[in-house]
Design a protein around this motif. Structure first.
Motif, PDB file in Angstrom:
ATOM      1  N   ASN A   1       0.322  -1.539   0.076  1.00 43.60           N
ATOM      2  CA  ASN A   1       0.159   0.249   0.064  1.00 43.60           C
ATOM      3  C   ASN A   1       0.754   1.288  -0.198  1.00 43.60           C
ATOM      4  OD1 ASN A   1      -2.044   1.643  -0.421  1.00 43.60           O
ATOM      5  ND2 ASN A   1      -2.375   1.400   2.301  1.00 43.60           N
ATOM      6  N   ARG A   2       1.805   1.269   0.955  1.00 46.61           N
ATOM      7  CA  ARG A   2       2.910   2.665   0.734  1.00 46.61           C
ATOM      8  C   ARG A   2       3.347   2.575  -0.261  1.00 46.61           C
ATOM      9  NH1 ARG A   2       7.105   4.648   2.274  1.00 46.61           N
ATOM     10  NH2 ARG A   2       8.519   2.873   1.516  1.00 46.61           N
TER      11      ARG A   2
ATOM     12  N   LYS B   1      -3.681   1.918  -5.134  1.00 44.90           N
ATOM     13  CA  LYS B   1      -3.392   2.862  -6.108  1.00 44.90           C
ATOM     14  C   LYS B   1      -3.553   2.961  -7.566  1.00 44.90           C
ATOM     15  CE  LYS B   1      -2.925   8.178  -6.059  1.00 44.90           C
ATOM     16  NZ  LYS B   1      -2.942   9.464  -5.242  1.00 44.90           N
ATOM     17  N   LEU B   2      -2.502   2.566  -7.916  1.00 45.61           N
ATOM     18  CA  LEU B   2      -1.863   2.491  -9.338  1.00 45.61           C
ATOM     19  C   LEU B   2      -3.037   1.793  -9.860  1.00 45.61           C
ATOM     20  CD1 LEU B   2       0.226   2.938 -11.704  1.00 45.61           C
ATOM     21  CD2 LEU B   2       1.220   0.677 -11.432  1.00 45.61           C
TER      22      LEU B   2
ATOM     23  N   GLU C   1      -6.568   3.240 -10.073  1.00 45.99           N
ATOM     24  CA  GLU C   1      -5.870   4.534 -10.943  1.00 45.99           C
ATOM     25  C   GLU C   1      -6.200   3.775 -12.691  1.00 45.99           C
ATOM     26  OE1 GLU C   1      -2.327   6.739 -10.184  1.00 45.99           O
ATOM     27  OE2 GLU C   1      -3.787   8.081  -8.901  1.00 45.99           O
ATOM     28  N   ARG C   2      -5.796   2.892 -12.908  1.00 41.55           N
ATOM     29  CA  ARG C   2      -5.805   2.039 -14.739  1.00 41.55           C
ATOM     30  C   ARG C   2      -6.975   2.065 -14.695  1.00 41.55           C
ATOM     31  NH1 ARG C   2      -1.262   2.926 -17.756  1.00 41.55           N
ATOM     32  NH2 ARG C   2       0.397   2.787 -16.004  1.00 41.55           N
ATOM     33  N   ILE C   3      -7.969   1.492 -13.854  1.00 41.58           N
ATOM     34  CA  ILE C   3      -9.164   0.758 -13.631  1.00 41.58           C
ATOM     35  C   ILE C   3     -10.485   1.843 -14.166  1.00 41.58           C
ATOM     36  CG2 ILE C   3     -10.972  -0.798 -12.843  1.00 41.58           C
ATOM     37  CD1 ILE C   3      -9.359  -2.512 -11.615  1.00 41.58           C
TER      38      ILE C   3
ATOM     39  N   ILE D   1      -9.138   0.950   3.649  1.00 40.32           N
ATOM     40  CA  ILE D   1      -8.110   1.840   3.571  1.00 40.32           C
ATOM     41  C   ILE D   1      -7.365   2.376   2.344  1.00 40.32           C
ATOM     42  CG2 ILE D   1      -5.800   1.969   4.497  1.00 40.32           C
ATOM     43  CD1 ILE D   1      -6.360   0.518   7.156  1.00 40.32           C
ATOM     44  N   THR D   2      -7.372   1.731   1.282  1.00 46.19           N
ATOM     45  CA  THR D   2      -6.864   1.686   0.204  1.00 46.19           C
ATOM     46  C   THR D   2      -7.752   2.213  -0.674  1.00 46.19           C
ATOM     47  OG1 THR D   2      -5.139  -0.020   0.619  1.00 46.19           O
ATOM     48  CG2 THR D   2      -5.823   0.796  -2.082  1.00 46.19           C
TER      49      THR D   2
END
Length: 368
Positions: free
Chosen positions: A57-58, A63-64, A67-69, A101-102
């Motif tokens: 996660n860190r 997150k990547l 974002e792609r989806i 959290i993510t």
């Protein structure tokens, strides 16, 4: 005083478990026998997985992927269903709390960018339900599953057979619920940050995750992933250690002591055996509403051998009140920071959870 009050509010479950362990120690004199209460395998695996997920996660892997989806959707429904499915499926591997959290903060930011802040409450509630229900499909999806899978020495095939019908029903219900989010068109632009990801650390955590999985399924001894994770993180990514939920480990430890002591008090042990045995689903659901499902799983496991019914009870028990699953509090904390009405959130949260819980109980009554 404010710091103390904030700490108590944040760690209430750990503090209650500590109080219970301390009270029980007055009835069962502390000795080396206490060590026999503790499931060191569960604690080791839980610490290993939490550190791995905190690291991934860190580093920014989750997150990547999100974002792609998200670059492929253009309606409110599209956004909602993507976020819900991300939480549902990712929670199976990264746990329900890490999934929330993510993705919850990312959801809030994205909805603001899209000018759809009014959809925030409903979307976050569905994400929370999705994480709590999706996580029940794997032994590593949530702490209670990891504990029960280890404590009862379950077979993976048996585990899936028990929870699969409820996971499928929940997925169908979540997709139906997402249709009520709205059909407005939106345009969401995201800036990909793949160049900011440390590929070496990502590969390290993926390899460590494979070791942890092999230990979960008893191919490797739990000491192997534990030492590998601790050594790797300390040497290569020490900052990740700050993001591990140590209070959850302490909660498990205190509950092991409390439950072990209860088992050594004949009168209480007899009562619990009588109440729990044969009523695991109902007692799992009811106790989860008050104590949350992780402590309930540990508590009730000491008084029944019907692991299949207990597994169903504590997983469905994550639905209901805001504290039925501690992961639900994660979403609540994020939503409290926004300019939304807390009462409105809690009211809708309770209504959605009750509907999902009632329909899953109906399924249990049909096939159980």
């Amino acid at each position: 005083m404010n710091k103390i009050a904030s700490f108590v509010k944040k760690e209430i479950v750990m503090l209650v478990s500590l109080a219970l362990a301390a009270i029980s120690a007055f009835f069962v004199v502390p000795s080396t026998d206490y060590l026999n209460y503790i499931d060191f395998r569960t604690l080791a695996l839980l610490l290993s997985l939490m550190a791995i997920m905190a690291g991934l996660n860190r580093v920014g892997v989750f997150k990547l992927l999100a974002e792609r989806i998200l670059g492929m959707v253009n309606t409110v429904f599209g956004l909602t269903i993507i976020f819900v499915l991300l939480c549902f499926f990712s929670s199976m591997l990264i746990t329900n709390d890490v999934a929330l959290i993510t993705f919850v903060p990312f959801t809030i930011i994205t909805l603001k960018m899209a000018g759809q802040s009014d959809k925030m409450i409903y979307t976050v509630i569905l994400e929370t339900v999705a994480a709590n229900l999706g996580s029940m499909l794997t032994p590593i999806g949530n702490p209670q599953n990891l504990y029960l899978f280890s404590a009862y020495n379950m077979k993976l095939s048996d585990f899936f057979k028990i929870v699969f019908p409820y996971a499928i029903l929940s997925l169908i219900l979540l997709i139906i619920a997402a249709f009520f989010s709205g059909r407005e068109r939106v345009s969401v632009s995201v800036a990909y940050e793949s160049d900011k990801i440390d590929v070496r650390l990502m590969i390290m955590y993926i390899l460590l995750f494979v070791l942890a999985l092999l230990s979960v399924f008893r191919v490797l001894h739990f000491v192997v992933p534990l030492t590998s994770v601790l050594a790797s993180v300390i040497i290569f990514d020490r900052r990740t250690l700050v993001n591990v939920d140590y209070s959850l480990l302490l909660t498990f430890l205190f509950l092991f002591i409390f439950i072990g002591n209860l088992g050594n008090i004949p009168s209480i042990s007899h009562i619990l055996h009588t109440v729990v045995d044969g009523n695991e689903v109902i007692t799992g659901i009811v106790t989860s509403q008050v104590f949350s499902n992780v402590p309930s799983a540990i508590l009730l496991s000491g008084f029944t051998s019907n692991y299949d019914m207990l597994l169903i009870g504590v997983n469905l028990g994550g639905l209901g009140t805001i504290i039925a699953s501690m992961a639900s509090l994660i979403s609540f904390k994020f939503i409290q920071k926004e300019s939304v009405k807390t009462f409105k959130y809690l009211l809708l949260f309770s209504a959605v959870n009750i509907i999902f819980l009632a329909l899953n109980i109906c399924l249990w009554l049909m096939i159980g």
